[in-house]
Scaffold this motif. Structure first.
Motif, short mmCIF file in Angstrom:
data_model
loop_
_atom_site.label_atom_id
_atom_site.label_comp_id
_atom_site.label_asym_id
_atom_site.label_seq_id
_atom_site.Cartn_x
_atom_site.Cartn_y
_atom_site.Cartn_z
N ILE A 182 0.69 -1.51 -0.29
CA ILE A 182 0.12 -0.20 -0.36
C ILE A 182 0.90 1.55 -0.20
O ILE A 182 1.32 1.84 1.15
CB ILE A 182 -0.84 0.07 1.35
N SER A 183 0.90 2.07 -0.80
CA SER A 183 1.69 3.20 -0.79
C SER A 183 1.27 3.81 -2.11
O SER A 183 0.62 3.23 -3.05
CB SER A 183 3.12 2.47 -1.19
N PRO A 184 1.88 4.90 -2.76
CA PRO A 184 1.41 6.27 -3.59
C PRO A 184 2.19 5.41 -4.74
O PRO A 184 3.39 5.02 -4.66
CB PRO A 184 2.13 7.64 -3.23
N GLU A 185 1.82 5.78 -5.84
CA GLU A 185 2.74 5.53 -7.21
C GLU A 185 3.92 5.45 -7.25
O GLU A 185 4.60 4.52 -7.18
CB GLU A 185 2.02 6.38 -8.44
N ASP A 186 4.39 6.92 -6.16
CA ASP A 186 6.29 7.09 -6.70
C ASP A 186 6.39 6.21 -6.00
O ASP A 186 8.13 6.78 -5.70
CB ASP A 186 6.04 8.08 -6.43
N LEU A 187 6.24 5.22 -4.46
CA LEU A 187 6.73 4.53 -3.73
C LEU A 187 6.95 3.99 -3.53
O LEU A 187 6.68 2.95 -3.13
CB LEU A 187 6.84 5.96 -2.58
N ARG A 188 5.89 2.62 -4.91
CA ARG A 188 6.04 1.31 -4.86
C ARG A 188 7.74 0.77 -5.27
O ARG A 188 8.80 1.45 -4.96
CB ARG A 188 5.55 0.82 -5.92
N LEU A 189 7.75 -0.52 -3.95
CA LEU A 189 8.19 -1.71 -4.16
C LEU A 189 9.18 -1.68 -5.49
O LEU A 189 8.77 -1.88 -6.88
CB LEU A 189 7.61 -3.07 -3.84
N HIS A 217 -9.03 -6.37 6.21
CA HIS A 217 -8.69 -8.12 4.78
C HIS A 217 -7.36 -8.81 5.57
O HIS A 217 -6.59 -9.85 5.00
CB HIS A 217 -8.54 -8.17 3.58
N LEU A 218 -6.45 -7.21 6.37
CA LEU A 218 -5.17 -7.83 7.05
C LEU A 218 -5.05 -9.10 7.65
O LEU A 218 -5.81 -8.70 8.95
CB LEU A 218 -4.60 -6.26 7.18
N ASP A 219 -4.01 -9.67 7.97
CA ASP A 219 -3.61 -10.25 9.23
C ASP A 219 -2.86 -9.46 9.92
O ASP A 219 -2.68 -9.56 11.57
CB ASP A 219 -2.80 -11.33 8.95
N VAL A 220 -1.55 -8.62 9.73
CA VAL A 220 -0.68 -7.76 10.41
C VAL A 220 -1.06 -6.59 9.11
O VAL A 220 -0.22 -6.74 7.77
CB VAL A 220 0.84 -9.09 9.99
N LEU A 221 -0.51 -5.28 9.64
CA LEU A 221 0.09 -4.22 9.25
C LEU A 221 0.79 -4.14 9.70
O LEU A 221 1.23 -3.93 10.57
CB LEU A 221 -1.01 -3.49 9.67
N TYR A 222 2.13 -3.64 8.65
CA TYR A 222 3.20 -2.92 8.84
C TYR A 222 3.62 -1.68 8.14
O TYR A 222 3.42 -1.30 7.27
CB TYR A 222 4.22 -3.93 8.44
N MET A 223 3.43 -0.82 9.26
CA MET A 223 3.70 0.42 8.41
C MET A 223 4.91 1.06 8.75
O MET A 223 6.10 0.86 9.15
CB MET A 223 2.96 1.73 9.19
N THR A 224 5.23 2.02 7.43
CA THR A 224 6.98 2.87 7.65
C THR A 224 6.76 4.12 7.65
O THR A 224 6.00 4.24 7.00
CB THR A 224 7.64 2.01 6.14
N ARG A 225 7.56 5.25 7.28
CA ARG A 225 8.05 6.79 7.63
C ARG A 225 7.85 7.17 6.15
O ARG A 225 8.91 6.31 5.26
CB ARG A 225 9.17 6.36 8.30
N ILE A 226 7.92 7.85 5.80
CA ILE A 226 8.54 8.14 4.26
C ILE A 226 9.89 8.69 4.85
O ILE A 226 10.11 10.03 5.92
CB ILE A 226 7.06 9.38 4.27
N GLU A 234 13.18 17.52 -2.37
CA GLU A 234 12.77 18.57 -1.40
C GLU A 234 11.48 18.33 -1.22
O GLU A 234 10.25 18.34 -0.96
CB GLU A 234 13.68 19.48 -0.70
N GLU A 235 11.27 18.85 -2.21
CA GLU A 235 9.30 19.16 -3.33
C GLU A 235 9.25 18.02 -3.35
O GLU A 235 7.65 17.81 -3.19
CB GLU A 235 9.96 19.59 -4.54
N GLU A 236 9.58 16.78 -3.96
CA GLU A 236 9.22 15.62 -4.16
C GLU A 236 8.43 15.15 -2.59
O GLU A 236 7.82 14.86 -2.11
CB GLU A 236 9.91 14.75 -4.49
N TYR A 237 9.24 15.49 -1.24
CA TYR A 237 9.19 15.23 -0.50
C TYR A 237 7.98 15.20 0.39
O TYR A 237 6.95 14.73 1.13
CB TYR A 237 10.48 14.98 0.71
N LEU A 238 8.17 16.50 -0.27
CA LEU A 238 6.58 17.51 0.50
C LEU A 238 5.54 17.20 0.54
O LEU A 238 4.70 16.69 0.70
CB LEU A 238 6.98 18.55 0.62
N ARG A 239 5.35 16.99 -1.26
CA ARG A 239 4.39 16.18 -2.17
C ARG A 239 3.93 15.24 -1.57
O ARG A 239 2.70 14.87 -1.18
CB ARG A 239 4.75 16.24 -3.49
#
Ligand code: CP
Length: 315
Positions: A182-189, A217-226, A234-239
Motif C-alpha cells: 500500500i503506497s503512492p504510485e511513486d513509492l512502490r516496491l 482484510h489484513l492479518d498484519v499491518l506494517y507501517m513505515t515512515r516516508i 525536497e519538493e517530492e518529499y513535501l508532496r
C-alpha cells in the motif's frame, strides 16, 4: 566467517533457530549473561540510529562483552576518505564482531569482503536491514502464533524502506503468505525486490494506494515512515509526506487481532492515540530488539546456547 548482510545470509532453519534462541533469552536471560566475556563488538554507524546501535550495544553488554565504535562518519577517518574495506580490515584488529550501518547500499557487504571478523549489516541505505527483520518475525510470531498463511499489508514508503525489502524477502520463505503493498504510485516496491523475493516462489501480491479499503482484510499491518533522507529533491518529499496517517478511528476498520508493526522512528504515520490500542506492537518490536541482537551476536561468533548445547549456524 559467517556474515549477516541480508536475511537469506542465513538459511531458513538457521533463522528459525535464531528466533527460538531469542525467545529463550527473553524468557530467561540468566544462562547467557557471561557468554561474551572478553569479547568486543564494534558499532560502526555512518548514519543516525537510536534503536539499532543502542540495542546492539545493550545486547553485547548483557552477554558480558564490551563495545566500541563511532556514531557519525564525521568522527571517523571516513571523513578523510578511508574506504569501508580498509576500515573493516583495521577494526578487525580491535573487535571480534562488527555491526555496520551505512547510507550506501552494499557498504556492509563490501566491508565483509575485507573483514577478518563477522560483519552484521545494521541497515544499508534503501537496501536491507536484516536484524530488524528478525525482530519483525519474532514479533509477528508472538502475536499471530505463526509466520505462514498470513495476509501482510506493508504501508508507506515501500521504495526506500529497507525494512520492507528485507521483511518481504523473509516472509516469502513461508507458505501461503499474501502481500498487500500500500503506497503512492511513486513509492512502490522496487522491481528488484519483486524479482528477487516475490517472483522465484510465485508469491501472491497486490499493489494499491488505498489503506482504508485493505484494513479489514489484513492479518498484519506494517507501517513505515516516508524516508526523507533518501529523496533526491525536497519538493517530492513535501508532496508525499503525510500520505498515510493511522489513527484510532481508522484502526476500528481493522480486525481486532491485527497487530500494527513499525520499525520506528515514526513521524505522523501512526498517531499517538494508537499507542494504547492492544494491536499496537511497535514497542514490542523495540523490546524484542535486544534479544534478537543477542542471538545474532552469539550466532555469528559460533557460541552455542548453553541451554540446548546447539549453535544457531550450521558452520
Ligand atoms: N528501526 C531502526 O532501525 O531504528 P534506528 O534507525 O533508530 O536504528
Amino acid at each position: 566467517v559467517r556474515h549477516f548482510i541480508e536475511p537469506n545470509s542465513f538459511s531458513l532453519d538457521e533463522q528459525l533457530r535464531l528466533l527460538n534462541l531469542a525467545d529463550r533469552m527473553e524468557a530467561d536471560p540468566a544462562p547467557y549473561a557471561h557468554l561474551c566475556d572478553g569479547r568486543i563488538l564494534a558499532t560502526l554507524f555512518y548514519e543516525p540510529s537510536t534503536r539499532t546501535r543502542l540495542s546492539f550495544e545493550s545486547a553485547m553488554l548483557r552477554l558480558g562483552g564490551k563495545t566500541l565504535g563511532f556514531a557519525g562518519a564525521q568522527l571517523s577517518s571516513a571523513s578523510k576518505g578511508e574506504t569501508v574495506e580498509d576500515t573493516a580490515r583495521v577494526v578487525s584488529n580491535y573487535a571480534d564482531v562488527i555491526a555496520m550501518r551505512h547510507p550506501k547500499e552494499g557498504a556492509p557487504l563490501r566491508a565483509s569482503l575485507s573483514a577478518r571478523v563477522p560483519v552484521i549489516n545494521a541497515g544499508d541505505g534503501g537496501h536491507a536491514h536484516p536484524s530488524q527483520t528478525m525482530i519483525d518475525l519474532m514479533t509477528i510470531r508472538q502475536r499471530k502464533g505463526r509466520l505462514d498463511h498470513l495476509t501482510i499489508g506493508f504501508c508507506g514508503d515501500l521504495k526506500f524502506g529497507r525494512t520492507v525489502h528485507s521483511l518481504t524477502a523473509a516472509l516469502s520463505q513461508f507458505e501461503g503468505n499474501r502481500f498487500v503493498f500500500i503506497s503512492p504510485e511513486d513509492l512502490r516496491l522496487p522491481q528488484y525486490v519483486k524479482a528477487e523475493s516475490l517472483a522465484p516462489t510465485h508469491q501472491v501480491y497486490k499493489e494499491t494506494a488505498d489503506l482504508e479499503a485493505e484494513l479489514p482484510h489484513l492479518d498484519v499491518l506494517y507501517m513505515t515512515r516516508i524516508q526523507q533522507e533518501r529523496f533526491f529533491n525536497e519538493e517530492e518529499y513535501l508532496r508525499l509526506k503525510g500520505c498515510y496517517q493511522l489513527d484510532e478511528a481508522l484502526l476500528q476498520k481493522a480486525p481486532a487481532d491485527m497487530p500494527v508493526l513499525h520499525p520506528l522512528p515514526r513521524i505522523d504515520e501512526i498517531k499517538k492515540d494508537v499507542d494504547d490500542d492492544p494491536r499496537a506492537a511497535y514497542f514490542d518490536q523495540v523490546h524484542n530488539g535486544v534479544y534478537i541482537r543477542m542471538a545474532i551476536i552469539l550466532a555469528v561468533l559460533g557460541i552455542p546456547d548453553p541451554v540446548t548445547g546447539k549453535k544457531v549456524l550450521d558452520h
